[in-house]
Design an enzyme around this catalytic site. Structure first.
Site, mmCIF file in Angstrom:
data_model
loop_
_atom_site.group_PDB
_atom_site.id
_atom_site.type_symbol
_atom_site.label_atom_id
_atom_site.label_comp_id
_atom_site.label_asym_id
_atom_site.label_seq_id
_atom_site.Cartn_x
_atom_site.Cartn_y
_atom_site.Cartn_z
ATOM 1 N N ALA A 65 0.857 -1.183 0.000
ATOM 2 C CA ALA A 65 0.000 0.000 0.000
ATOM 3 C C ALA A 65 0.894 1.235 0.000
ATOM 4 C CB ALA A 65 -0.891 -0.016 1.226
ATOM 5 N N GLY A 108 0.590 -5.056 0.875
ATOM 6 C CA GLY A 108 -0.608 -5.129 0.031
ATOM 7 C C GLY A 108 -0.318 -5.776 -1.321
ATOM 8 N N GLU A 111 -0.633 -9.300 -0.737
ATOM 9 C CA GLU A 111 -2.051 -9.572 -0.471
ATOM 10 C C GLU A 111 -2.887 -9.605 -1.749
ATOM 11 O OE1 GLU A 111 -2.010 -6.440 2.617
ATOM 12 O OE2 GLU A 111 -3.085 -7.883 3.850
ATOM 13 N N GLU A 131 4.559 -5.111 7.087
ATOM 14 C CA GLU A 131 3.818 -4.028 7.763
ATOM 15 C C GLU A 131 4.251 -3.822 9.208
ATOM 16 O OE1 GLU A 131 2.451 -6.428 5.863
ATOM 17 O OE2 GLU A 131 0.868 -5.588 4.591
#
Ligand code: CO8
Length: 257
Positions: A65, A108, A111, A131
């Site tokens: 992200a 992300g 993910e 993260e």
């Protein structure tokens, strides 16, 4: 449809989406994720497409992200705004999505690769959920999908230490279906996507839905679900054609119905 953060094209019956924010290693911001969801939904609804392929660049599938976009969010921005609740577009697709991953697939990025149905990795790929190093945890399914894919031991290792897995380890752990030389990543991933796109669509949808049911149900419930879906495929013309073609020693001519 014109997109700013992704490139979209169709080759045969394969819908290809390439993440394209090279200046930020394809970091996932709100704009990119909205476009990605839109492109996936469009291919999912397109009768001319039988399978999707999602890829990034040689250096990064996606480095997570967008930290710069997230950094100043307050709790209320995140919780009140339900941040990233709409970042699950790939997982909601009914048609299969093949991920072709080279370079970094972190946070992300890992993910969204795991939201895809099959991951083909270049030998340069690196997977991780870093993260924890930013004072947070995975937020778009990482703790759940990684654990289902590789088991508790490695999921805890990756989520709590933030270390990366290389492609060989990811394949051994069961995260990745195949590892190929970086130079042939797109060719190999396209072969997989074309093979799937060349099958009868109703049975492809049924196969994907049934495998996914394994993650949502008990074994007995999943087996019962699979049997009912299996029965239902006898209502399709393609089941008649597929079995007749086998008996007649020829290739089936799928009608996708
Ligand atoms: N966000 C924003 N910008 C990024 C990101 C990112 N995730 N990753 C890289 N960039 C930018 C860099 O800032 C740099 O920009 P600039 O040139 O303007 O300085 C450019 O991309 C190139 O990056 P580097 O210079 O760092 O390239 P390196 O080759 O030296 O390093 C790495 C590559 C190791 C991938 C490094 O960039 C890195 O560590 N990136 C961050 C990885 C990371 O921590 N990812 C997890 C992010 S958090 C997350 O994904 C949470 C998901 C859940 C969200 C939803 C919650 C509900």
């Amino acid at each position: 449809m014109s997109y700013q953060n992704i490139l979209v094209e169709t080759k045969g019956r394969v819908g290809i989406i390439r993440l394209n924010r090279p200046q930020a290693l394809n970091a996932l911001n709100q704009a990119l994720m909205a476009e990605l969801t839109q492109a996936v939904q469009a291919f999912d609804a397109d009768d001319a497409v039988g399978c999707m392929l999602l890829t990034g660049s040689e250096k990064a599938f996606a480095a997570g992200a967008d930290i710069k976009e997230m950094a100043d969010k307050s709790f209320i921005d995140a919780y009140g705004g339900n941040f990233a609740a709409d970042w699950h577009g790939i997982a909601q697709a009914r048609k299969p999505v093949v991920a072709a991953v080279a370079g970094f697939a972190l946070g992300g990025g890992c993910e969204i690769a795991m939201q895809c149905d099959i991951i083909i990795a270049a030998d340069t790929a690196k997977f991780g959920q870093p993260e924890i190093k930013l004072g947070v945890i995975p937020g778009i399914g990482g703790t759940q999908r990684l654990t289902r894919a590789v088991g508790k031991a490695k999921a805890m290792d990756l989520v709590l230490t933030g270390r990366n897995m290389d492609a060989a380890e990811a394949e051994r752990a069961g995260l990745v279906a195949r590892v190929v030389p970086a130079a042939s990543l797109m060719d190999e991933a396209m072969k997989v996507a074309e093979t799937i796109a060349g099958m009868s669509l109703p049975s492809v949808l049924a196969g994907k839905e049934s495998v996914n049911a394994a993650f949502e149900s008990s074994l007995a419930e999943g087996v019962r679900f699979e049997r009912r879906i299996f029965h239902s495929l006898f209502a399709t013309e393609d089941q008649k054609e597929g079995m007749k073609a086998f008996v007649e020693k020829r290739k089936p001519d799928w009608k996708n119905k």
